[in-house]
Design an enzyme around this catalytic site. Structure first.
Site, short mmCIF file in Angstrom:
data_model
loop_
_atom_site.label_atom_id
_atom_site.label_comp_id
_atom_site.label_asym_id
_atom_site.label_seq_id
_atom_site.Cartn_x
_atom_site.Cartn_y
_atom_site.Cartn_z
N HIS A 124 -12.30 -47.00 -32.75
CA HIS A 124 -11.27 -48.04 -32.79
C HIS A 124 -10.38 -48.04 -31.55
O HIS A 124 -9.32 -48.66 -31.56
CB HIS A 124 -10.37 -47.84 -34.01
CG HIS A 124 -11.07 -47.82 -35.32
ND1 HIS A 124 -11.79 -48.90 -35.78
CD2 HIS A 124 -11.17 -46.86 -36.27
CE1 HIS A 124 -12.30 -48.59 -36.98
NE2 HIS A 124 -11.94 -47.35 -37.28
N HIS A 155 -13.84 -51.94 -40.11
CA HIS A 155 -15.08 -51.19 -40.28
C HIS A 155 -16.19 -52.11 -40.76
O HIS A 155 -17.26 -51.67 -41.15
CB HIS A 155 -14.92 -50.06 -41.30
CG HIS A 155 -13.76 -49.17 -41.03
ND1 HIS A 155 -12.52 -49.41 -41.52
CD2 HIS A 155 -13.67 -48.05 -40.27
CE1 HIS A 155 -11.70 -48.47 -41.09
NE2 HIS A 155 -12.37 -47.64 -40.34
#
Lengths: 214, 335
Positions: free
Chosen positions: B58, B220
């Site tokens: 991320h 995700h």
């Protein structure tokens, strides 16, 4: 068993429990394949190996509380699964109440099991009846505490604890799984033993050197 | 899958090794474990310390916000995986400056379980830890079930505001209150145009058609609120803005911090095209953009798409936003 338990006795009991988890690997995997994702034997094996390595490296010393918390962290490091987190929490909460102590009384042991039960319920956000390890731990903790409060000898109180754990395990079998993956397979879990309850009862049998029961 | 890799299983280890080589003046790690990332000058004695943690994949979230005026440490997990309780504990012990530690991280089950355990272990070492969970993603649950929402790019504003408060010498109560206030005024909504691919999996996490987009997808690849034909930038901007403003009670004369965040594969040009419409739309409402953040702040590997985060400012939040910060990924020069 004397009426206080030493660090060496706790260590020996943990080694017996860890050894039993290693033996149970395939059995737990089979049970878990019916109701979950089929790896609970593998994670139990990993956790047990982590625990044994910790015991080999770390003697109990004179602070059993801190030593037990460390054992929980070692289990979780080796098996960073939900069950690993629940085990770690159980050890941590059990240890927290006996920080700085080098021996454990019957009352300590009762309080430790109650704290472990509470910890598992909080950490896993589960309650009795959800068909998890709690269905064996919770009645065992209550039965042991009641027997100790009533002034019964430790060996008798331990037998009542084991009987309550077994009864809890069997009573949970007809239930429908409510949490985690079991929730998705719903009715398929009815009539099947919950692997968590089997794990706890088997570990307890090893701790108490009782005969296995299923 | 096309990625610049050596060994998919060493993705995080080699990324971290590169990071420490690139920023030796700013970053170090605790307990001999590169996953336990801390400020090179940790601990800062006499100040509240801030920590975060979460999975890799991320960047700049999570570790990119460790630095002056923001966070003191970060436990780094494998791709999309929680770090261990142990790693968070080691970070906590290393950054503690005697005034307590505040955890700020996204509301994901595995992270919560592990960091709650770290909190209990830290208490055994007499370190007080408090937790503020980030739940800014309006797409992930209704307002009635807001406590179950996921944390996404809005966590950057929480890091910035709470970090400034700690840097100014605030107490643990004050730093926690600043984080909570920032998050109470912050909402996010995203759109995905393509899937990410986990290095170890080697194929896309989900399928999405060439002409499709998914509004509200998580970082995700969690399911969004609706999938449909890909719309124009202006239409997307309007939809995201509507969803975010719906809960923020923004009126003419208000000032906002606005973040248009790319999810990993979307060019900056496209982010500015989105920002343009967000800005025009706010103008017509009489609402000012006090500071714009356009770029990559919270990504999902090579997912294409963007998210819009808005923090509604008051004088306190504005002053804390202005406070200088410097990390390898984020610099704020005081106004």
């Amino acid at each position: 068993m004397s009426e206080t338990v030493s660090g060496a006795e706790v260590e020996a009991a943990l080694r017996r429990a860890a050894g039993r988890l290693l033996e149970l690997r395939d059995h737990l995997n089979r049970l878990d394949a019916e109701v979950g994702d089929g790896d609970s034997g593998l994670t139990a094996e990993k956790g047990a190996l982590g625990l044994i390595a910790y015991l080999d490296a770390t003697p109990p010393g004179d602070d059993l509380g801190r030593w037990l918390a460390g054992a929980g962290m070692a289990y979780n490091r080796a098996a960073p699964s939900t069950m690993g987190a629940l085990m770690a929490t159980a050890f941590m909460r059990a240890g927290k109440g006996v920080m700085g102590q080098s021996t454990l009384s019957a009352a300590d042991l009762a309080a430790m099991l109650l704290a472990a039960d509470q910890g598992i319920q909080e950490r896993g956000k589960v309650k009795p009846g959800d068909k998890t390890i709690v269905d064996a731990v919770h009645p065992a903790a209550l039965a042991f505490d009641a027997a100790v409060q009533a002034g019964r000898p430790l060996t008798e109180a331990a037998q009542e604890m084991l009987a309550a754990a077994r009864a809890g395990r069997d009573a949970a079998a007809p239930l429908r799984g409510q949490v985690g993956r079991a929730n998705w397979v719903g009715e398929r879990t009815e009539g099947k033993l919950d692997p968590g309850t089997v794990l706890f009862v088997s570990a307890l049998e090893a701790v108490l050197q009782a005969d296995a029961s299923g | 899958m096309k990625k610049i890799l050596n060994d998919p299983n060493r993705f995080v280890d080699e990324m971290l090794d590169g990071l420490y080589r690139a920023h030796p003046d700013q970053l170090a790690y605790a307990a001999g474990d590169p996953h336990c990332l801390v400020r090179a000058d940790a601990p800062i004695e006499g100040k509240v310390a801030l920590a975060t943690g979460g999975g890799s994949g991320h960047l700049p979230v999570f570790l990119g916000y460790v630095g002056q005026g923001m966070l003191n440490g970060c436990a780094v997990g494998d791709v999309f995986q929680s770090p261990s309780a142990d790693q968070m504990l080691e970070v906590t012990k290393r950054i503690h400056g005697g005034k307590g530690v505040l955890y700020i991280y996204g509301n994901y089950g595995g992270d919560v379980m592990n960091f709650d355990m770290a909190t209990e272990m830290a208490a055994m070492d007499d370190i007080e830890v408090r937790t503020v969970l980030v739940r800014d993603d309006v797409a992930s649950a209704s307002e009635q079930r807001a406590e179950t929402r996921r944390g996404v790019a809005g966590m950057v504003f929480a890091f910035k505001i709470a970090g400034a408060k700690a840097d100014q010498g605030g107490s643990l109560d004050e730093v926690e209150a600043a984080a909570l206030k920032a998050l109470a005024h912050t909402r996010t909504m995203g759109v995905a145009l393509s899937s990410c691919t986990l290095p170890a999996a080697g194929r896309p996490t989900f399928d999405i058609g060439e002409g499709e987009m998914e509004i509200g997808m998580g970082i995700h690849g969690e399911k969004g609120v609706r999938r449909g034909p890909l719309e124009s930038a202006d239409q997307i901007a309007e939809e995201l803005l509507e969803a975010v403003l719906a809960e923020l009670d923004v009126h003419s004369g208000d000032r906002l911090a606005v973040m248009v965040n790319g999810l990993g594969a979307t060019p900056l040009e496209e982010l500015y095209i989105l920002f343009r419409q967000v800005h025009r739309s706010l103008e017509t409402r009489g609402v000012g953009v006090y500071q714009a953040f356009v770029g990559e702040y919270a990504t999902s590997l090579e997912m294409a798409g963007a998210s819009l985060t808005i923090m509604k400012l008051d004088d306190d939040l504005q002053a804390l936003l202005d406070h200088p910060a410097r990390t390898p990924f984020f610099v704020q020069v005081g106004k």
